[in-house]
Structures are given as C-alpha cells and as structure tokens.
Design an enzyme around this catalytic site. Structure first.
Site, PDB file in Angstrom:
ATOM      1  N   MET A  35      -6.419  -3.131  -7.499  1.00  0.00           N
ATOM      2  CA  MET A  35      -6.734  -3.702  -6.185  1.00  0.00           C
ATOM      3  C   MET A  35      -7.386  -2.670  -5.258  1.00  0.00           C
ATOM      4  O   MET A  35      -7.991  -3.031  -4.254  1.00  0.00           O
ATOM      5  CB  MET A  35      -5.476  -4.308  -5.544  1.00  0.00           C
ATOM      6  CG  MET A  35      -5.175  -5.680  -6.151  1.00  0.00           C
ATOM      7  SD  MET A  35      -3.571  -6.410  -5.748  1.00  0.00           S
ATOM      8  CE  MET A  35      -3.516  -6.249  -3.992  1.00  0.00           C
ATOM      9  N   ASN A  45      -3.909 -10.694   7.736  1.00  0.00           N
ATOM     10  CA  ASN A  45      -5.108  -9.844   7.710  1.00  0.00           C
ATOM     11  C   ASN A  45      -6.251 -10.450   8.512  1.00  0.00           C
ATOM     12  O   ASN A  45      -7.306  -9.833   8.643  1.00  0.00           O
ATOM     13  CB  ASN A  45      -5.558  -9.546   6.265  1.00  0.00           C
ATOM     14  CG  ASN A  45      -6.339 -10.679   5.646  1.00  0.00           C
ATOM     15  OD1 ASN A  45      -6.174 -11.839   6.036  1.00  0.00           O
ATOM     16  ND2 ASN A  45      -7.189 -10.377   4.693  1.00  0.00           N
ATOM     17  N   ARG A  56       8.733   0.622  -9.742  1.00  0.00           N
ATOM     18  CA  ARG A  56       9.545   1.824  -9.895  1.00  0.00           C
ATOM     19  C   ARG A  56      10.954   1.555  -9.364  1.00  0.00           C
ATOM     20  O   ARG A  56      11.939   1.845 -10.025  1.00  0.00           O
ATOM     21  CB  ARG A  56       8.874   2.923  -9.059  1.00  0.00           C
ATOM     22  CG  ARG A  56       9.067   4.303  -9.485  1.00  0.00           C
ATOM     23  CD  ARG A  56       8.100   5.200  -8.760  1.00  0.00           C
ATOM     24  NE  ARG A  56       7.979   4.938  -7.323  1.00  0.00           N
ATOM     25  CZ  ARG A  56       7.222   5.653  -6.505  1.00  0.00           C
ATOM     26  NH1 ARG A  56       6.531   6.673  -6.975  1.00  0.00           N
ATOM     27  NH2 ARG A  56       7.147   5.359  -5.230  1.00  0.00           N
ATOM     28  N   LYS A  71      -0.657  -4.947   9.620  1.00  0.00           N
ATOM     29  CA  LYS A  71      -0.616  -6.289   9.030  1.00  0.00           C
ATOM     30  C   LYS A  71       0.709  -7.025   9.265  1.00  0.00           C
ATOM     31  O   LYS A  71       0.735  -8.240   9.357  1.00  0.00           O
ATOM     32  CB  LYS A  71      -0.877  -6.209   7.519  1.00  0.00           C
ATOM     33  CG  LYS A  71      -2.323  -5.951   7.170  1.00  0.00           C
ATOM     34  CD  LYS A  71      -2.510  -6.012   5.670  1.00  0.00           C
ATOM     35  CE  LYS A  71      -3.979  -5.922   5.320  1.00  0.00           C
ATOM     36  NZ  LYS A  71      -4.246  -6.173   3.915  1.00  0.00           N
ATOM     37  N   GLY A 103       3.830  -4.445   0.199  1.00  0.00           N
ATOM     38  CA  GLY A 103       3.100  -5.493   0.905  1.00  0.00           C
ATOM     39  C   GLY A 103       1.878  -5.989   0.148  1.00  0.00           C
ATOM     40  O   GLY A 103       1.577  -7.186   0.152  1.00  0.00           O
ATOM     41  N   ALA A 104       1.179  -5.084  -0.528  1.00  0.00           N
ATOM     42  CA  ALA A 104      -0.033  -5.477  -1.259  1.00  0.00           C
ATOM     43  C   ALA A 104       0.314  -6.438  -2.395  1.00  0.00           C
ATOM     44  O   ALA A 104      -0.393  -7.424  -2.626  1.00  0.00           O
ATOM     45  CB  ALA A 104      -0.737  -4.241  -1.803  1.00  0.00           C
ATOM     46  N   GLY A 150       3.871  -3.027  -8.825  1.00  0.00           N
ATOM     47  CA  GLY A 150       4.159  -2.744  -7.423  1.00  0.00           C
ATOM     48  C   GLY A 150       4.891  -3.892  -6.764  1.00  0.00           C
ATOM     49  O   GLY A 150       4.787  -5.049  -7.200  1.00  0.00           O
TER      50      GLY A 150
HETATM   51  P1  ATR Z   1       1.528  -1.427   0.188  1.00  0.00           P
HETATM   52  O1  ATR Z   1       1.677  -2.141   1.489  1.00  0.00           O
HETATM   53  O2  ATR Z   1       0.179  -0.831  -0.061  1.00  0.00           O
HETATM   54  O3  ATR Z   1       1.969  -2.278  -0.963  1.00  0.00           O
HETATM   55  P2  ATR Z   1       4.034  -0.018   0.127  1.00  0.00           P
HETATM   56  O4  ATR Z   1       4.748  -1.160   0.743  1.00  0.00           O
HETATM   57  O5  ATR Z   1       4.356   1.378   0.579  1.00  0.00           O
HETATM   58  O6  ATR Z   1       2.466  -0.128   0.294  1.00  0.00           O
HETATM   59  O7  ATR Z   1       4.257  -0.117  -1.459  1.00  0.00           O
HETATM   60  C1  ATR Z   1       3.748   0.807  -2.329  1.00  0.00           C
HETATM   61  C2  ATR Z   1       4.037   0.348  -3.764  1.00  0.00           C
HETATM   62  O8  ATR Z   1       3.458   1.279  -4.669  1.00  0.00           O
HETATM   63  C3  ATR Z   1       5.510   0.276  -4.101  1.00  0.00           C
HETATM   64  O9  ATR Z   1       5.702  -0.759  -5.034  1.00  0.00           O
HETATM   65  C4  ATR Z   1       5.748   1.646  -4.738  1.00  0.00           C
HETATM   66  O10 ATR Z   1       6.863   1.690  -5.608  1.00  0.00           O
HETATM   67  P3  ATR Z   1       8.365   1.879  -5.007  1.00  0.00           P
HETATM   68  O11 ATR Z   1       8.725   0.588  -4.378  1.00  0.00           O
HETATM   69  O12 ATR Z   1       9.200   2.218  -6.163  1.00  0.00           O
HETATM   70  O13 ATR Z   1       8.239   3.012  -4.000  1.00  0.00           O
HETATM   71  C5  ATR Z   1       4.479   1.801  -5.512  1.00  0.00           C
HETATM   72  N1  ATR Z   1       4.130   3.189  -5.866  1.00  0.00           N
HETATM   73  C6  ATR Z   1       3.630   4.136  -5.040  1.00  0.00           C
HETATM   74  N2  ATR Z   1       3.360   5.266  -5.718  1.00  0.00           N
HETATM   75  C7  ATR Z   1       3.707   5.035  -7.013  1.00  0.00           C
HETATM   76  C8  ATR Z   1       3.662   5.812  -8.219  1.00  0.00           C
HETATM   77  N3  ATR Z   1       3.218   7.071  -8.225  1.00  0.00           N
HETATM   78  N4  ATR Z   1       4.099   5.226  -9.358  1.00  0.00           N
HETATM   79  C9  ATR Z   1       4.550   3.955  -9.365  1.00  0.00           C
HETATM   80  N5  ATR Z   1       4.608   3.177  -8.271  1.00  0.00           N
HETATM   81  C10 ATR Z   1       4.192   3.703  -7.107  1.00  0.00           C
END
Ligand code: ATR
Length: 270
Positions: A215, A87, A153, A66, A131-132, A128
């Site tokens: 989502m 997308n 986090r 993406k 990207g999503a 979160g």
């Molecule tokens: P995407 O493109 O799907 O958003 P990404 O850019 O890897 O994927 O982002 C994943 C998100 O999920 C991030 O906000 C991540 O938190 P961090 O930025 O602190 O890493 C969050 N995330 C993933 N696993 C998690 C968990 N077990 N608890 C809380 N947040 C989580």
C-alpha cells in the site's frame, strides 16, 4: 473563481494530492484550486474552522489527522465509520461537514480495475492491524473473498479487527508464525516499508501464483516488493494506483464526476 480544495496533514509538503487533483481537473474540464495546507499538530479544530471560513469546498485528510477530525464532523459515511477514520471532508453550503473514507475503495479499484484481479473467492492475506489495515477491510470483504486473514506482529490487534468485521465476511486473525498456507494475494498495510523493513512473513505464504501489493508507493522497490520478487511472486505492485484511485473517489464526491485515473497514474510514474 475556482472552487477551493486542499489536503491537510503534518507534514504535508511532499503530498502528491495537488498534482493529482489538478490533473483530474484538467482532464475532466473542471476549474478547481487545490493546495496542501500544513496544520499544527495540536490545531486540527481551528484548522478546519479557518479553511471552512475561507470558503474551501472540501478537504483530503492525511497523517496524523484521519482519526482526529472525527468529532468535528456533522455526518460520516458508513465506510468511514467502519474504517474508524476519515480521508475526505465535504464542506456543504449549509455549513455542515460530511466525512468519508475512500482509501479502501481506492485499493479495491486499483486491484480489480487497474490490475485486473477478481477478488471473489480469493485467499487474501492482509499484513498489519493499524489504521491503514482497518480502512481497507470492509471494501475487501465486499468482494466476497474465500478468506481474509489479518496477520500482525501484535496478535491482539489483529484479533480485535477480526472481531470488529466478523459480521461482514470470512475474516480471521493470525500471528506471522501461525501462517502455514499460501495466499492468492498478499497486501502489505504495515508501516514497515517506511523504515525499509519487511514483516516476518513465512515463505510458505507465497507461491508463484501470489500477487503482492504494497500500500506504500515508492520510486524504487519497497522492502516488501523486493521480498515478493525474491520469492517469485507472479506480480507485484506498489500503492501508487491506490493513491490515485482514492483521490478520484474524493474528486467524484466533490465534483460529481469520476475522472480518468490511468492517465494520471501514467503521469506520476514518469
Ligand atoms: P497505520 O495507521 O499506518 O496503519 P499504525 O496504526 O501505527 O499505522 O500501524 C502500523 C502497523 O504496522 C501495525 O500493524 C504494526 O504492527 P504492531 O501492531 O505489531 O505494532 C505494523 N508494523 C510496523 N512496523 C513493523 C515491522 N517492522 N514488522 C511488522 N509489522 C510492523
């Protein structure tokens, strides 16, 4: 011959997009062919060239491409630029490539039209900051919520997003520990559900009036939906409707027709 479209990604075999777009085509009396195309992880530029040369009219783009398709496009929509990701690609007859992002509008259509939620003046918590999450912020703010709180986090990433969209509406960043009040709507845009985890959301964030939306979609309740039900959320939903609505918006870009989505959502739920 039917116009050709595809979803590209890696992996891609389990994509529901071919099923969704063929259902749209049938429902709206259009003749299209829609396939899932596996692109090598290091081969996105060559992949786009090949599909364009083969006469494809447009593509959906999914993980992990993406962001990667960005430099291969002629033009992008404003919402794609704000989302930082694409997308949907339109291959124009003159050879140019237009990139758009329909994920955010897909989420908002599912919330407002399919679930009947009025987003105006609502207190929204977005979990979160990847990207999503980024992809849905501008469309959510367009509905003028009272406040959009991004909790992550890694607080710094939430702060970066809040700063990026600050000019578009009331947005703030928080760590999970900093959340003290409850929300009207909680949207899970983390990837935690993929591993069966729930972000560490304080129970004070949810009341019996809170709508909880994941989502991610799944045949069984995701860990976040289980958490929401345990805390007496007024209603919960996974992201299947968002998936269908973003696809409908892509279909509209390519075909100039907005298909009926409810029949396709019902079909996928079966
Ligand atoms: P995407 O493109 O799907 O958003 P990404 O850019 O890897 O994927 O982002 C994943 C998100 O999920 C991030 O906000 C991540 O938190 P961090 O930025 O602190 O890493 C969050 N995330 C993933 N696993 C998690 C968990 N077990 N608890 C809380 N947040 C989580």
């Amino acid at each position: 011959m039917s116009d050709k479209y595809a979803v590209i990604g890696n992996p891609i075999a389990h994509s529901k997009s071919p099923l969704i777009h063929h259902a749209f085509a049938k429902e709206s009396d259009q003749s299209i062919a829609y396939t899932a195309e596996l692109i090598p992880l290091d081969g996105i530029e060559a992949g786009l060239d090949t599909l364009q040369q083969k006469g494809f009219k447009g593509l959906n783009v999914t993980v992990p491409f993406k962001e990667q398709v960005w430099q291969s496009l002629t033009d992008k929509s404003e919402r794609a630029t704000l989302a930082g990701a694409v997308n949907t690609i339109v291959f124009n007859d003159d050879g140019s490539r237009y990139g758009d992002n329909t994920d955010g509008v897909g989420l908002c259509l599912d919330l407002t039209q399919n679930h009947g939620i009025d987003l105006a003046n609502k207190r929204i918590l977005l979990l979160g900051a990847g990207g999503a999450a980024r992809g849905v912020i501008q469309p959510l703010l367009a509905f003028q919520p009272a406040q959009l709180t991004i909790a992550n986090r890694t607080l710094r990433k939430a702060q970066t997003l809040a700063a990026l969209f600050n000019h578009l509406g009331p947005i703030r960043a928080a760590s999970f520990e900093q959340l003290t009040d409850n929300f009207d709507l909680i949207i899970n845009a983390t990837s935690a559900s993929l591993r069966g985890d729930v972000p560490p959301i304080p129970s004070a964030s949810i009341s019996s009036q809170t709508f909880c939306y994941d989502m991610m979609y799944s045949n069984t309740d995701t860990a976040f939906i289980q958490w929401a039900k345990k805390h007496q959320a007024v209603k919960t939903s996974d992201g299947l409707g968002m998936l269908v609505e973003q696809a409908a918006e892509s279909f509209r870009l390519w075909r100039g027709i907005k298909p009926n989505t409810q029949t396709v959502i019902d079909l996928l739920r079966q």
